[in-house]
Scaffold this active site. Structure first.
Site, PDB file in Angstrom:
ATOM      1  N   LYS A 132       0.932  -3.214   0.328  1.00 55.58           N
ATOM      2  CA  LYS A 132       2.124  -2.472   0.756  1.00 55.58           C
ATOM      3  C   LYS A 132       3.436  -3.139   0.325  1.00 55.58           C
ATOM      4  CE  LYS A 132       0.022   0.872   3.063  1.00 55.58           C
ATOM      5  NZ  LYS A 132       0.065   2.277   2.606  1.00 55.58           N
ATOM      6  N   GLU A 180       7.285   4.693   8.430  1.00 49.84           N
ATOM      7  CA  GLU A 180       6.173   5.022   9.315  1.00 49.84           C
ATOM      8  C   GLU A 180       5.072   4.012   9.047  1.00 49.84           C
ATOM      9  OE1 GLU A 180       4.265   5.670   5.771  1.00 49.84           O
ATOM     10  OE2 GLU A 180       6.306   6.336   6.242  1.00 49.84           O
ATOM     11  N   SER A 197      -7.594  -3.997  -0.793  1.00 51.98           N
ATOM     12  CA  SER A 197      -6.208  -3.597  -0.534  1.00 51.98           C
ATOM     13  C   SER A 197      -5.501  -4.464   0.488  1.00 51.98           C
ATOM     14  CB  SER A 197      -6.154  -2.135  -0.085  1.00 51.98           C
ATOM     15  OG  SER A 197      -6.923  -1.946   1.093  1.00 51.98           O
TER      16      SER A 197
END
Length: 394
Positions: free
Chosen positions: A85, A107, A376
């Site tokens: 991210k 969010e 991830s």
């Protein structure tokens, strides 16, 4: 791709009040996406702050466990904040800075995007609010505390299912009321144009690094790519570079949850009952009922608990570029434990869905073949939840 479209998917389905800020954002992104100074600053933060390039790790023990193809892990879990991210958050905050924005909102589901956003907001001295479903706040307490430590206000969302979809809706409502000084860092490859393209571009560093690293590791041999898919940002970052490589079989792994019944999973592209519709500003595949209402979805993974998918994934699905499959909660929990035992790497529950697909893929592979799984994120945030699911007391 026509403007804002991936085939027939994508677009801008938003209230009129939001259109000026989308137009402003699109113009800024077009101005800076190829700007040498912008790209040099982004690369600087990727290398010196986030920790890129991430390693491509040969998982020898996992390979021996399964037999068949050699398994490599793309270690996005080693990045600062613990997940992919940060790639997107850094790119968008640098863009917001150039646009003169003073406040950042986001969010989050699993909290990794929230932590990444809170991190870059702290780094650049911006006010930050993160909208998070009350259910996700409860199951991701560690990340909530991290965000607060970083100076971010975590706003609980109690509408609907109190999960990622509802947090996204609330963030959009807040943004519409504060568009003059606020930039919304959408965390996945979803939302109205230009977000799916922009997020894809910032995350495509994953696939570009894989291509270069696999040349060194195998001379370029790559047969299979696997990544988990919720909204789909780590997966689109993995797959985009290889979209035209038909010899590389690509698998997007969605959350099959508790089972196939409506409301028991978060499968979109791997669910024959899903069909296109509009959610959060874009036209893509959605989990919806016969009346076109978006249905409640479920996954043990807060980051995959989303009833839609990015529009580029919808196009990849329709064109057969990527095969989308489902992995259920128990399969993901088994993979979580397996990687921990075999390689000493504790993966995120999201990533565990991708790892679990190895159980189905590996029996059909050969020893001279190569598979890369994008890891991830790391599993620190999930240990308490996994312990509870396994009946362990902490």
């Amino acid at each position: 791709m026509s403007k804002g479209r991936f085939g027939k998917y994508g677009g801008q389905y938003v209230p009129e009040i939001v259109m000026p800020v989308l137009t402003e954002l699109e113009a800024a992104y077009e101005k800076y996406r190829d700007d040498p100074e912008f790209l040099a600053e982004l690369r600087k933060y990727y290398v010196e702050y986030a920790g890129r390039p991430t390693l491509l790790y040969y998982a020898e023990n996992l390979t021996k466990h399964y037999g068949g193809a050699k398994i490599y892990l793309k270690r996005e879990d080693l990045l600062h904040t613990g997940a992919h991210k940060i790639n997107n958050a850094l790119g968008q905050v640098l863009l917001a800075k150039r646009m003169g924005k003073k406040r950042i909102i986001a969010e989050t589901g699993a909290g990794q995007h929230g932590v990444a956003t809170a991190t870059v907001a702290a780094l650049f001295g911006m006010e930050c609010k993160v909208f998070m479903g009350a259910v996700d706040i409860e199951r991701q307490k560690l990340n909530v505390f991290k965000m607060k430590l970083l100076g971010t206000e975590v706003v609980p969302v109690t509408t609907g299912t109190s999960t990622l979809k509802d947090a996204t809706s609330e963030a959009i409502r807040y943004w519409a009321a504060h568009i003059e000084d606020t930039h919304y860092i959408i965390g996945s490859a979803v939302g109205p144009h230009p977000y799916p393209t922009m997020v894809r571009d910032f995350q495509s560093v994953i696939g570009k690094e894989i291509r270069e690293q696999i040349k060194e590791e195998t001379g370029g041999r790559l047969d299979y790519l696997i990544a988990c898919v919720g909204g789909g940002s780590n997966a689109i970052g993995t797959f985009h570079e290889f979209a035209n490589d038909s010899d590389v079989k690509k698998f997007g792994v969605e959350a099959a949850g508790r089972g196939p019944a409506v409301g028991d999973n978060a499968q979109t592209l791997s669910n024959p009952a899903s069909r296109p519709g509009v959610l959060h500003g874009a036209y893509s595949y959605l989990a919806q009922d016969d009346d076109g209402q978006v249905i409640e979805v479920y996954s043990i993974s807060a980051g995959l608990d989303y009833p839609g998918v990015g529009p580029e994934h919808a196009m990849f699905h329709e064109q057969g570029i990527v095969k989308y499959v489902g992995i259920n909660d128990m399969e993901a929990l088994e993979a979580f434990q397996l990687l921990s035992r075999e390689e000493g790497i504790i993966p995120a529950v999201e990533s565990s869905h991708a790892l679990a697909y190895l159980e189905k893929l590996m029996p059909n592979t050969k020893p001279d073949e190569v598979v890369v799984v994008t890891l991830s994120g790391r599993g620190d945030k999930d240990v308490q939840q996994v312990a509870k699911a396994l009946g362990e007391e902490l």
